[in-house]
Design an enzyme around this catalytic site. Structure first.
Site, PDB file in Angstrom:
ATOM      1  N   THR A  72       0.804  -1.135  -0.102  1.00  0.00           N
ATOM      2  CA  THR A  72      -0.079   0.119   0.130  1.00  0.00           C
ATOM      3  C   THR A  72       0.725   1.324   0.083  1.00  0.00           C
ATOM      4  O   THR A  72       0.684   2.268  -0.812  1.00  0.00           O
ATOM      5  CB  THR A  72      -0.850   0.111   1.314  1.00  0.00           C
ATOM      6  OG1 THR A  72      -1.766  -0.993   1.009  1.00  0.00           O
ATOM      7  CG2 THR A  72      -2.001   1.271   1.184  1.00  0.00           C
ATOM      8  N   ASN A 151      -5.399  -9.289  -8.422  1.00  0.00           N
ATOM      9  CA  ASN A 151      -5.251  -9.886  -7.085  1.00  0.00           C
ATOM     10  C   ASN A 151      -6.531 -10.677  -7.101  1.00  0.00           C
ATOM     11  O   ASN A 151      -6.622 -11.415  -6.521  1.00  0.00           O
ATOM     12  CB  ASN A 151      -5.116  -8.918  -6.173  1.00  0.00           C
ATOM     13  CG  ASN A 151      -5.902  -7.687  -5.815  1.00  0.00           C
ATOM     14  OD1 ASN A 151      -5.776  -6.879  -6.788  1.00  0.00           O
ATOM     15  ND2 ASN A 151      -6.729  -7.677  -5.032  1.00  0.00           N
ATOM     16  N   GLN A 179       1.388  -9.244  -7.067  1.00  0.00           N
ATOM     17  CA  GLN A 179       0.784 -10.335  -7.056  1.00  0.00           C
ATOM     18  C   GLN A 179       1.868 -11.396  -8.101  1.00  0.00           C
ATOM     19  O   GLN A 179       1.709 -12.555  -7.970  1.00  0.00           O
ATOM     20  CB  GLN A 179      -0.322 -10.577  -7.772  1.00  0.00           C
ATOM     21  CG  GLN A 179      -1.794  -9.940  -6.740  1.00  0.00           C
ATOM     22  CD  GLN A 179      -1.936 -11.052  -5.535  1.00  0.00           C
ATOM     23  OE1 GLN A 179      -1.381 -12.346  -5.638  1.00  0.00           O
ATOM     24  NE2 GLN A 179      -2.173 -10.365  -4.371  1.00  0.00           N
ATOM     25  N   ALA A 200       6.326  -8.029   0.530  1.00  0.00           N
ATOM     26  CA  ALA A 200       7.113  -9.290   0.938  1.00  0.00           C
ATOM     27  C   ALA A 200       6.006 -10.167   1.383  1.00  0.00           C
ATOM     28  O   ALA A 200       6.274 -11.512   1.079  1.00  0.00           O
ATOM     29  CB  ALA A 200       7.926  -9.026   2.331  1.00  0.00           C
ATOM     30  N   HIS A 201       4.789  -9.917   2.055  1.00  0.00           N
ATOM     31  CA  HIS A 201       4.017 -10.898   2.645  1.00  0.00           C
ATOM     32  C   HIS A 201       3.124 -11.685   1.635  1.00  0.00           C
ATOM     33  O   HIS A 201       2.569 -12.611   1.923  1.00  0.00           O
ATOM     34  CB  HIS A 201       3.163 -10.326   3.689  1.00  0.00           C
ATOM     35  CG  HIS A 201       1.921  -9.487   3.201  1.00  0.00           C
ATOM     36  ND1 HIS A 201       0.493  -9.755   3.192  1.00  0.00           N
ATOM     37  CD2 HIS A 201       2.075  -8.156   2.780  1.00  0.00           C
ATOM     38  CE1 HIS A 201      -0.241  -8.883   2.874  1.00  0.00           C
ATOM     39  NE2 HIS A 201       0.599  -7.907   2.210  1.00  0.00           N
ATOM     40  N   THR A 237      13.919   5.174  10.119  1.00  0.00           N
ATOM     41  CA  THR A 237      14.668   4.111  10.596  1.00  0.00           C
ATOM     42  C   THR A 237      13.888   2.895   9.966  1.00  0.00           C
ATOM     43  O   THR A 237      13.053   2.650  10.104  1.00  0.00           O
ATOM     44  CB  THR A 237      14.923   3.932  11.888  1.00  0.00           C
ATOM     45  OG1 THR A 237      15.740   5.127  12.543  1.00  0.00           O
ATOM     46  CG2 THR A 237      15.993   2.798  12.165  1.00  0.00           C
ATOM     47  N   CYS A 325     -10.008  -7.208   0.966  1.00  0.00           N
ATOM     48  CA  CYS A 325     -10.121  -5.709   1.235  1.00  0.00           C
ATOM     49  C   CYS A 325     -11.505  -5.094   0.944  1.00  0.00           C
ATOM     50  O   CYS A 325     -11.766  -4.230   1.212  1.00  0.00           O
ATOM     51  CB  CYS A 325      -8.898  -4.929   0.730  1.00  0.00           C
ATOM     52  SG  CYS A 325      -7.527  -5.906   0.367  1.00  0.00           S
TER      53      CYS A 325
HETATM   54  C1  LIG Z   1      -2.041  -7.097  -1.341  1.00  0.00           C
HETATM   55  C2  LIG Z   1      -2.013  -6.206  -2.453  1.00  0.00           C
HETATM   56  C3  LIG Z   1      -1.500  -4.915  -2.295  1.00  0.00           C
HETATM   57  C4  LIG Z   1      -1.324  -3.996  -0.910  1.00  0.00           C
HETATM   58  O1  LIG Z   1      -0.442  -4.517  -0.345  1.00  0.00           O
HETATM   59  P1  LIG Z   1       0.152  -4.511   1.433  1.00  0.00           P
HETATM   60  O2  LIG Z   1       1.478  -4.939   1.646  1.00  0.00           O
HETATM   61  O3  LIG Z   1      -1.068  -5.642   1.740  1.00  0.00           O
HETATM   62  O4  LIG Z   1      -0.390  -3.313   1.877  1.00  0.00           O
HETATM   63  C5  LIG Z   1      -1.306  -3.819  -3.234  1.00  0.00           C
HETATM   64  N1  LIG Z   1      -1.666  -4.431  -4.729  1.00  0.00           N
HETATM   65  C6  LIG Z   1      -1.856  -5.533  -4.911  1.00  0.00           C
HETATM   66  C7  LIG Z   1      -2.334  -6.063  -6.174  1.00  0.00           C
HETATM   67  C8  LIG Z   1      -2.080  -6.491  -3.837  1.00  0.00           C
HETATM   68  O5  LIG Z   1      -2.316  -7.863  -3.944  1.00  0.00           O
END
Ligand SMILES: *Cc1c(COP(=O)(O)O)cnc(C)c1O
Length: 386
Positions: A72, A151, A179, A200-201, A237, A325
């Site tokens: 984000t 996504n 993605q 990263a997640h 930081t 979301c």
């Molecule tokens: C998950 C996602 C985001 C947002 O990433 P966050 O790390 O959750 O803030 C933005 N763009 C796409 C295409 C996503 O799948």
């Protein structure tokens, strides 16, 4: 009961090697990478090593990578940063109507603050037309932002072609590749992008860390002001444990990319074919071929997505409707309505996204329980058309 996680587009579990790298770092290192002493230099070494790994994964050089707090923030930095840096040149932005809210709502915010935004439509498979992009360009256009893959429905966009158009016209081109990075080959030269977002997640790294690729000589106004971290593009930081984990996740992704993609695609195809064979009256959303290797998104007419999710959850299966979301008060997803689904059909959709830990048996289990659940919900449904 079997637990089957099929929501990897929302977030992925930490890769065990990533968890080990973060643990190792946390227990042995605490310095501030901006400090000049040995502790700082040690921290700085970890920061730059992670930067090299993330850069290598997308064919960039380390100086072009800025770490952030996630997808984000990265999308906000790309869109707002470009808009602010170029507002004397022009005030027009081109994006699509199926972007993640991190891009979409940022563009809407700019539209309320003196910028003009064109939200391009997509076809019924969710594809943005490069011709539409070319036609939307004006003298005032300063930014084109089109996601690499969606996504929700998994459609992969013709980013290379759009990048070519942007380059010919000298317009900055951003893609949200959250993605695709770590799942598909992503190369910033092939894609012809100036800015590219990662998180990263979504690729087996930790939450709360992302990165923006910024092509050399691309002008960008920072959103955070303060220290001179990240080449003055992002003060504050650094989240070093997160960044170290991101670096490790990037290293593993580069190593395992092909195997990961092949395996994921096999599970996805088994899931898609299985559902098409065992559930009557279903529709696959998104492009049949140009789609993320792990994405299955289905419309189940006369079924309520929320009820479907709850029933699956009771069976240990984690999936999603629309996107995590957009669980905003039963509002139909903007992506599903953009591909032409009625609000009712959009509410009856289910997204399942496979990942590393999933097995053939997981898919067998879903194919065993899903048809019964759908049949039962349809029998009870006031939406049924019987
Ligand atoms: C998950 C996602 C985001 C947002 O990433 P966050 O790390 O959750 O803030 C933005 N763009 C796409 C295409 C996503 O799948």
């Amino acid at each position: 009961m079997r637990q089957v996680y099929l929501d990897h587009a929302a977030t992925t579990p930490l890769h065990p090697e990533v968890a080990a790298a973060i643990r190792q770092f946390l227990e042995n290192s605490f310095g501030n990478p901006s400090s000049v002493h040995a502790f700082g230099r040690e921290a700085k070494k970890h920061l730059e090593e992670a930067r090299r790994k993330v850069a290598a994964l997308i064919g960039a050089v380390p100086e072009e990578i800025i770490f952030t707090s996630g997808g984000t923030e990265t999308d906000n930095l790309a869109v707002l940063g470009t808009a602010f840096a170029n507002q004397r040149r022009g005030n027009h932005i081109i994006t699509s109507s199926i972007e993640h809210h991190a891009v979409l709502d940022t563009c809407k915010f700019l539209a309320q603050n003196g910028f003009e935004v064109t939200f391009l439509p997509v076809d019924q498979n969710g594809v943005v037309s490069p011709d539409d992009v070319a036609r939307a360009i004006r003298r005032e256009t300063i930014l084109i932002s089109i996601m690499h893959a969606n996504n929700e429905i998994g459609t992969i966009e013709p980013v290379e072609e759009i990048g070519e158009i942007a380059r010919e016209q000298g317009i900055i081109f951003h893609t949200d590749a959250v993605q695709t990075v770590g799942h598909l080959p992503v190369d910033v030269e092939n894609l012809r992008v100036d800015l590219l977002s990662m998180a990263a997640h979504k690729m087996y790294g930790p939450k709360g860390v992302g990165a923006l690729y910024i092509r050399k000589r691309t002008r960008l106004t920072p959103l955070f002001h303060g220290g001179g971290q990240e080449r003055k593009r992002r003060a504050g930081t650094e989240n070093l444990p997160g960044i170290v984990g991101f670096g490790k996740a990037a290293e593993i992704a580069a190593r395992d990319l092909d195997a990961r993609r092949v395996r994921s695609q096999k599970l996805r195809d088994k899931l898609i074919q299985g559902i098409q064979q065992s559930v009557p009256d279903v529709k696959l959303n998104g492009h049949p071929a140009r789609r993320l290797p792990n994405n299955a998104n289905f419309c189940f007419p006369s079924v309520e997505g929320e009820s479907l999710l709850l029933s699956l959850d009771l069976k240990g299966i984690a999936a999603s409707t629309g996107s995590a979301c957009s669980v905003r008060a039963f509002q139909a997803s903007h992506v599903l309505t953009a591909i032409g689904l009625s609000p009712e059909s959009a509410r009856g959709t289910l997204r399942m996204t496979a990942g590393l830990a999933n097995t053939d048996e997981d898919i067998d289990y879903v194919l065993e329980v899903l048809p019964e659940i759908v049949a039962k919900l349809r029998r009870m449904s006031p939406l049924a058309r019987n």
